[in-house]
Structures are given as C-alpha cells and as structure tokens.
Design an enzyme around this catalytic site. Structure first.
Site, PDB file in Angstrom:
ATOM      1  N   GLU A   1     -10.800  70.367  23.613  1.00 29.56           N
ATOM      2  CA  GLU A   1     -11.380  71.240  22.576  1.00 29.56           C
ATOM      3  C   GLU A   1     -11.755  72.625  23.112  1.00 29.56           C
ATOM      4  OE1 GLU A   1     -12.641  68.095  23.067  1.00 29.56           O
ATOM      5  OE2 GLU A   1     -12.772  67.039  21.151  1.00 29.56           O
TER       6      GLU A   1
ATOM      7  N   ASN B   1     -13.562  66.452  27.429  1.00 32.50           N
ATOM      8  CA  ASN B   1     -13.898  66.279  26.008  1.00 32.50           C
ATOM      9  C   ASN B   1     -15.222  66.987  25.762  1.00 32.50           C
ATOM     10  OD1 ASN B   1     -13.248  64.569  23.419  1.00 32.50           O
ATOM     11  ND2 ASN B   1     -15.462  64.405  23.724  1.00 32.50           N
TER      12      ASN B   1
ATOM     13  N   ASP C   1     -29.833  62.131   9.039  1.00 32.85           N
ATOM     14  CA  ASP C   1     -28.394  62.314   9.215  1.00 32.85           C
ATOM     15  C   ASP C   1     -27.909  63.455   8.318  1.00 32.85           C
ATOM     16  OD1 ASP C   1     -28.028  61.332   6.662  1.00 32.85           O
ATOM     17  OD2 ASP C   1     -27.357  59.351   7.309  1.00 32.85           O
TER      18      ASP C   1
HETATM   19  C1  LIG Z   1     -24.109  69.178  14.174  1.00 35.31           C
HETATM   20  C2  LIG Z   1     -23.386  67.927  14.563  1.00 35.31           C
HETATM   21  C3  LIG Z   1     -24.095  66.858  15.075  1.00 35.31           C
HETATM   22  C4  LIG Z   1     -23.428  65.715  15.497  1.00 35.31           C
HETATM   23  N1  LIG Z   1     -24.140  64.690  16.062  1.00 35.31           N
HETATM   24  C5  LIG Z   1     -23.478  63.663  16.611  1.00 35.31           C
HETATM   25  C6  LIG Z   1     -24.195  62.665  17.337  1.00 35.31           C
HETATM   26  O1  LIG Z   1     -25.416  62.698  17.457  1.00 35.31           O
HETATM   27  N2  LIG Z   1     -23.481  61.679  17.923  1.00 35.31           N
HETATM   28  C7  LIG Z   1     -22.107  61.607  17.844  1.00 35.31           C
HETATM   29  O2  LIG Z   1     -21.516  60.731  18.467  1.00 35.31           O
HETATM   30  N3  LIG Z   1     -21.416  62.503  17.098  1.00 35.31           N
HETATM   31  C8  LIG Z   1     -22.066  63.530  16.514  1.00 35.31           C
HETATM   32  N4  LIG Z   1     -21.384  64.492  15.811  1.00 35.31           N
HETATM   33  C9  LIG Z   1     -19.954  64.311  15.567  1.00 35.31           C
HETATM   34  C10 LIG Z   1     -19.081  64.681  16.757  1.00 35.31           C
HETATM   35  O3  LIG Z   1     -19.459  65.833  17.449  1.00 35.31           O
HETATM   36  C11 LIG Z   1     -17.683  64.911  16.253  1.00 35.31           C
HETATM   37  O4  LIG Z   1     -17.267  63.779  15.576  1.00 35.31           O
HETATM   38  C12 LIG Z   1     -16.708  65.247  17.327  1.00 35.31           C
HETATM   39  O5  LIG Z   1     -15.592  65.756  16.680  1.00 35.31           O
HETATM   40  C13 LIG Z   1     -16.280  64.056  18.132  1.00 35.31           C
HETATM   41  O6  LIG Z   1     -15.214  64.482  18.935  1.00 35.31           O
HETATM   42  P1  LIG Z   1     -14.388  63.470  19.807  1.00 35.31           P
HETATM   43  O7  LIG Z   1     -13.851  62.437  18.862  1.00 35.31           O
HETATM   44  O8  LIG Z   1     -13.334  64.330  20.428  1.00 35.31           O
HETATM   45  O9  LIG Z   1     -15.318  62.920  20.813  1.00 35.31           O
HETATM   46  C14 LIG Z   1     -22.019  65.622  15.357  1.00 35.31           C
HETATM   47  C15 LIG Z   1     -21.309  66.693  14.817  1.00 35.31           C
HETATM   48  C16 LIG Z   1     -21.979  67.834  14.434  1.00 35.31           C
HETATM   49  C17 LIG Z   1     -21.176  68.980  13.891  1.00 35.31           C
END
Ligand SMILES: Cc1cc2nc3c(=O)[nH]c(=O)nc-3n(C[C@H](O)[C@H](O)[C@H](O)COP(=O)(O)O)c2cc1C
Length: 357
Positions: free
Chosen positions: A201, A140, A247
């Site tokens: 991904e 992941n 945020d």
């Molecule tokens: C720039 C950016 C910053 C992010 N920061 C966080 C974070 O600090 N913590 C978090 O859990 N998700 C964060 N996200 C969201 C996750 O990366 C996003 O939801 C991701 O698709 C999760 O994938 P998963 O469900 O396959 O783990 C961020 C996304 C972006 C684009």
C-alpha cells in the site's frame, strides 16, 4: 505534501478552524471535533502536552483528497483505480522529518492520546497506520485502533485474516510493528485500501503522490518518512481486553481479548501534530468508503462503461453505493448493479444513475 503543509494550505484557504484556548484531550477535544464534524480543526494549546498540537477533520471531505492529489473530486475514483493498478515503489531516505526527535525512554503519557466518549475502554489512537512486514507477502500498512493500557503498552484491534493478523500468526515470537500517526491524506487513503496480498500500500500511496520512506530506528521496516509521530515496537502474543469503543456506525463495539503492542522507541517531529480521528465521524466514513469505490468502478467497467461511484454516508459509508454508467446496451443497469455487489461485498443497496450529457 506533509500534513503540516496541508494544514497551512487549508488555513490560508480559510477552511481550517484553529483553537488557541486551552483544550484537554480528555473528552473536551472530541466534543469540539464532533460539533465541527466535516471541518478541519487544529488545537494548539494542550496544557499538559507542551509543544504538541492536535488536528482533526483534515480528511473529512472528498475535496481534501482532491486538493492533495491536484485533481477534481469527480476524478478521485479514476486516480485511486490507476494507483491500485500500477503501484510505484517509493524511495527510502537516509534521514527523515519523523525522526527529528528519538526517545528511547518510552512514556506514552507524554502523548495527547484522546478519550472520545465516557464509555470508551481508555484513551485511543484512532488514526494510527501500522506498518508490518510479512515474510511471504512483504510490507503491509493498515489502520488498527489502539487503546493505551500503560505508559509503554497499547492493545490493538487486529481483525482476523487481514494483513497484520496473517503476519502476526506466522510469528511465534513478537512481530516488529511501527505505528505512524499524523500522515498526509493520500497515505491514509492508501492504508485503508485492501489490495490483493503481496501488493504494497505504500507503493499505492506513492503512485498517488510522493511518499518517501525511511528505515525505522529499531525495526526492520521502511515507514512513511512524513509521519508526525512513530511508535516503534512489537506486537506480542500477550492478550488483554480491548474496548469498548464505537465502531463505524456509531454503535458501541464490545470487548475482546486482543494482542498487546509494546512500544520500545518513539520518534517524532519537533512540535508534533497528533491526528485525532473521531470514531464514526466523517473522516472515519470517508476512509472506510472511498477505498471501496475503485474496486466497484473496476468491476462495473468490466460489464459496461462506468463513469462514477460514490459510497454514501447514509449507509454509514459502507453499505450503500451510487454507481453512474453510460449504458452501452439494454440490460446494462442490471449488469452494473450485479457487478457493484462483486466490487464491494458489504453493500446492500446500489442505486444506478444514467450518465446524462
Ligand atoms: C479509520 C479506520 C479505522 C480502522 N480500524 C481498524 C481496526 O481497529 N482494526 C482492523 O483490523 N481494521 C481496521 N480498519 C480497517 C483496515 O485498516 C482496512 O480494512 C485495511 O484495508 C486492511 O488492509 P489489509 O487487508 O491489507 O490488511 C480501519 C480502517 C479505517 C479507515
């Protein structure tokens, strides 16, 4: 395409602003990035960090993704939908640019991790893509902001029930994790997607554009080979305070007890480029909103013919979507709006637009 090659292309096209005067990563870089939000910038004189460069804004426009994918901006949604539907496992190289330099004596103070705002809890990595391996679901990759707390530790924001959190809960000990920084635009886009659990991904990224991987030095993980910088280490069960930090909406997020990431090895390119993503800036907005467009597109296509989707900055690139359709019969507009809400649960306004030829 590697990040440095992409930045050269932007510079040749006259789209990148290079700053050669001395700039500090402590607030000064962020204030310039904020003034140029939407534009790619490169700082190549960071006095306390010889050999390092700081880049920002290189995914602040949709056209940046289109340039890398060799398509028209309007075709991006179909490109993302096709990659989500047909991920392509990447090759694993035996050596890679991101491991040109290997540092086993970790000192995070040597990396130009910026401070963005006086109220921030500390210096923050904002464009770090964390790679982990879940014993049930496989690899992941996702974004987690990381606040530096010592010269070998950071504290991550690990949102509950997402990929990293689910895997971390299964490990009673420490979860091996590699944080990749300075990635090409299409890898950032794939990392921000939330496909069903078990879908890799990195394979989505490779379906978009070539994304070779390499095995990390200390962790049993295959990571994007074209990263500029990689922090290898373990996500521990030791907790400490994370935040405050802005945020997506630009509102100050509060503090929480979150897991500590202990870095055991640093690898990087020669003259590495650190990606400084401004919280709530256009890069953050694009990477949050754009990955939801193919899921809306797929949901609307189940009820009528969808020809385009845009999640707009006016809704912080999370809350508002514009959906374009070619109606196939009466009532399709209502059906499309309902489907759009199924495609992205967080939107609260959908505007539909008839496709006019
Ligand atoms: C720039 C950016 C910053 C992010 N920061 C966080 C974070 O600090 N913590 C978090 O859990 N998700 C964060 N996200 C969201 C996750 O990366 C996003 O939801 C991701 O698709 C999760 O994938 P998963 O469900 O396959 O783990 C961020 C996304 C972006 C684009």
């Amino acid at each position: 395409m590697e990040l440095r090659e992409f930045l050269s292309e932007l510079e040749s096209a006259g789209e990148l602003q290079r700053f050669t005067q001395p700039i500090s990563p402590q607030f000064e870089a962020a204030s310039i990035i904020a003034r140029h939000d939407g534009q790619p910038v490169l700082f190549d004189n960071l006095p306390c960090y010889p050999g390092w460069q700081l880049a920002s804004g290189y995914v602040a426009q949709r056209s940046h993704f289109a340039r890398v994918l060799g398509c028209n901006v309007n075709a991006l949604v179909q490109m993302m939908a096709s990659a989500l539907a047909a991920p392509n496992p990447p090759p694993c190289l035996t050596q890679a640019p991101c491991q040109e330099i290997i540092e086993t004596e970790v000192n995070l103070d040597r990396i130009p991790i910026p401070r963005y705002h006086p109220m921030d809890g500390g210096p923050y990595i904002t464009a770090g893509v964390s790679v982990i391996y879940d014993p049930d679901f496989g690899r992941n990759i996702s974004f987690h902001r990381l606040m530096r707390i010592s010269n070998d530790c950071l504290v991550g924001r690990i949102v509950e029930r997402r990929g990293t959190h689910t895997a971390w809960q299964k490990f009673k000990g420490e979860l091996p994790m590699a944080v990749c920084i300075g990635l090409p635009p299409h890898v950032l886009l794939a990392a921000a997607m939330s496909p069903p659990k078990g879908v890799d991904e990195v394979s989505i990224a490779h379906a978009l554009a070539p994304t070779p991987t390499v095995r990390a030095i200390t962790a049993p993980l295959e990571i994007p080979a074209e990263s500029e910088l990689v922090l290898e280490g373990v996500l521990t069960h030791e907790m400490t305070t994370e935040g405050p930090f802005p945020d997506l909406t630009g509102t100050m997020d509060g503090t929480r007890e979150q897991p500590i990431f202990r870095v055991t090895t640093i690898t990087h390119r020669r003259n590495p480029i650190f990606h400084a993503l401004l919280p709530a800036g256009m890069e953050h907005k694009n990477l949050m909103g754009m990955p939801r467009e193919p899921t809306i597109y797929a949901a609307v296509n189940e009820v009528t013919r969808c020809t385009g989707v845009a999640i707009t900055p006016g809704g912080c690139s999370w809350l508002h979507a514009v959906v374009q359709i070619e109606p196939q019969g009466p009532g399709d507009a209502h059906l499309a709006i309902e489907a759009a809400f199924r495609g992205h649960k967080n939107i609260n306004i959908t505007v539909y637009n008839n496709h006019v030829f």
